[in-house]
Design an enzyme around this catalytic site. Structure first.
Site, PDB file in Angstrom:
ATOM      1  N   SER A 252       6.081   4.783  29.152  1.00 37.58           N
ATOM      2  CA  SER A 252       6.829   3.553  29.023  1.00 37.58           C
ATOM      3  C   SER A 252       5.873   2.360  28.991  1.00 37.58           C
ATOM      4  CB  SER A 252       7.834   3.478  30.171  1.00 37.58           C
ATOM      5  OG  SER A 252       8.827   2.535  29.907  1.00 37.58           O
ATOM      6  N   ASP A 478      15.418   7.398  22.453  1.00 37.85           N
ATOM      7  CA  ASP A 478      14.958   6.777  23.695  1.00 37.85           C
ATOM      8  C   ASP A 478      15.658   5.437  23.862  1.00 37.85           C
ATOM      9  OD1 ASP A 478      13.415   5.289  25.654  1.00 37.85           O
ATOM     10  OD2 ASP A 478      11.769   6.677  25.303  1.00 37.85           O
ATOM     11  N   HIS A 506      14.479   8.818  28.176  1.00 44.38           N
ATOM     12  CA  HIS A 506      13.295   7.964  28.139  1.00 44.38           C
ATOM     13  C   HIS A 506      12.048   8.776  28.450  1.00 44.38           C
ATOM     14  CE1 HIS A 506      10.841   4.482  28.276  1.00 44.38           C
ATOM     15  NE2 HIS A 506      10.807   4.350  29.580  1.00 44.38           N
TER      16      HIS A 506
END
Length: 538
Positions: A252, A478, A506
């Site tokens: 991320s 995502d 995610h």
């Protein structure tokens, strides 16, 4: 869901993910954002990555720093790490970095790191250190390491010291604090779709209170928690660990941190994995709007799955489900639900609860139950999801995650909006990208307008010319880091190699997909990047 800048994953959700998944996903707090159908994201090259640079007009590449270590920083690179046993099987240490790399004589920061020493099982050859970062910004890499290390493939644990470094302002590394628990409760509950001047004033007041609290408690550090500074801190640690090159797995927002490192220090890139990629070429406006589209895509995927279950509470198709969700949320705006006699479930918290469940498809059954309960007047399950997003503890306290999240985001990029009037003009575009979450996310993006420190970063591409191969992993649906962002980053990087996971949730590595895990682990252990265009099915 606040604060609102393109982000990554919530902290408490991380712990829940780790309890159910074999390896690490940090469900990051709302910072670097959300989305899948990246509206406004620049197109990239082919799935192989590396063949073209994707950049918006006027966006320039991040320039590398000189290869030689400046004399003024030599003492930082010459420190000796004193590792001590900690936290049941790990070792911990601290080291110093300058608050301001441009003026290192102005004072130091103490940063904290932890490691799990390579066990050498089976006579494995030691490959050095592998730094892990869960994202956020604001996620504690130390906590993340200690949670996910047991789930790493045995061969990786045998060859690498697994290391977590809490970035500056985060966790154990001079953490930023902004609001007390009761004030964070109020902040999380403020109407994020204001429809009246009074509602707008309330939201603006909440944003200003948050910013003022950070300024009061963080002081000068507030101007020195940028991603570029955090990447420079990682290079100091790399040297102190005795590694000529940085080996790294970032998730991320951790992909932005890792890509920034590669752009600044391309000759020191070892084996870098960037999973759930952010696109550094986007400004705050395009990033927030694209992220809204990602959550819309995830919601649609949830609805299609929901329809296959007899307990689905939101109808038989995407249109019907959207109408029922809108009606439910509107009802909470008019009349919040009482929870346990002491708290309420507001519309803003209900939205946050829904968004929390978009981060991982194993949370979808919980969301079905929470929506069913909310429709019957019980807001507790949906409020628990919202609390999980923020990391709110049972005693009403909050972790450092959201404070650091806002501080980093507001320093890295100029604000998406300067005034409520600008937000109102942009709402239709946000709603086009995301009919159910766009309006909320447009108003969330106003927060940095009131930040007490001017942004030091700007949108840029990352080429990292001359770097070793860098693996970028993107998930097609995502919610928080749209797949288009992974394609863009892989296209910017001169040596980028994109792995596509056709799935939900995610990030992908370490979450049970054999195709993704095998490709990444082979790269980490052998240094051989995946084949161009590798696509892994759910």
């Amino acid at each position: 869901m606040r604060p609102g800048q393109p982000a990554t994953q919530p902290a408490a959700a991380l712990r829940r993910v780790l309890g159910l998944a074999a390896a690490g996903l940090l469900l990051v707090g709302c910072t670097g954002g959300h989305r899948t159908g990246a509206v406004g994201a620049p197109a990239a090259s082919s799935d192989g990555g590396g063949s073209a640079t994707a950049s918006a007009p006027g966006v320039t590449p991040l320039q590398p720093l000189p290869a030689a270590i400046p004399a003024a920083l030599a003492s930082y690179y010459a420190q000796q790490l004193d590792w001590k046993p900690c936290d049941q099987g790990f070792e911990c240490t601290t080291f110093k970095v300058p608050v301001d790399y441009d003026h290192p004589a102005g004072g130091d920061l103490t940063l904290a790191a932890a490691r799990r020493v390579a066990d050498g099982a089976g006579g494995a050859r030691r490959l050095g250190s592998l730094l892990l970062n869960p994202g956020g910004p604001g996620g504690s890499a130390v906590e993340y390491l200690e949670s996910v290390a047991p789930g790493y493939q045995p061969a990786v644990r045998a060859a690498y010291d697994l290391v977590g470094l809490d970035p500056r302002g985060v966790g154990r590394s001079s953490p930023i604090s902004c609001l007390s628990g009761d004030r964070m409760d109020a902040f999380a509950a403020v109407d994020s779709t204001p429809a009246s001047p009074a509602g707008i004033d309330q939201l603006v007041a909440a944003d200003k209170e948050f910013a003022a609290g950070c300024q009061q408690h963080a002081g000068a550090l507030l101007g020195h928690v940028s991603t570029i500074e955090a990447a420079r801190d990682m290079d100091v640690l790399r040297a102190l660990l005795g590694d000529p090159r940085l080996n790294y797995v970032g998730k991320s927002y951790g992909t932005l941190l890792g890509a920034t490192y590669a752009g600044l220090f391309p000759s020191r890139v070892g084996r870098l994995v960037l999973d759930g990629a952010m696109d550094p070429s986007l400004d705050s406006l395009d990033g927030n709007r694209a992220q809204a589209g990602g959550f819309e895509t995830a919601w649609n995927s949830f609805v299609k799955d929901c329809d296959t279950h007899p307990d689905c509470p939101v109808g038989q198709n995407v249109q019907q489900a959207g109408q029922q969700l809108d009606a439910l949320l509107s009802g909470f705006e008019a009349k919040p639900l009482q929870v346990d006699g002491t708290r309420q479930l507001t519309e803003a918290q209900a939205v946050t609860g829904v968004i929390e469940a978009m981060y991982a498809d194993f949370l979808w059954p919980e969301l079905r139950s929470a929506l069913t309960a909310a429709k019957s007047g019980d807001g507790a399950p949906l409020l628990r999801l919202s609390d999980s997003y923020y990391g709110r503890a049972a005693d009403g306290s909050y972790p450092n995650l959201m404070f650091a999240n806002m501080a980093v985001n507001c320093l890295d990029l100029p604000p998406a909006f300067d005034s409520p009037t600008e937000v109102q003009r942009a709402v239709p575009d946000f709603e086009q990208a995301s009919p159910h979450f766009g309006r909320d996310m447009a108003w969330m993006a106003l927060a940095c307008a009131y930040w007490p420190v001017k942004a030091t970063g700007t949108p840029h591409t990352v080429r990292a010319a001359g770097a070793a191969p860098i693996v970028v992993v993107g998930t097609t649906r995502d919610p928080a880091t749209p797949y288009a962002w992974a394609r863009s980053l892989a296209g910017q990087l001169e040596s980028g190699r994109l792995v596509t996971y056709d799935g939900d949730g995610h990030t992908a590595y370490g979450l049970g997909n054999d195709c993704v895990d095998s490709a990444v682990n082979h790269y980490l252990l052998e240094g051989q990047p995946p084949a161009p265009g590798l696509r892994c099915a759910k």
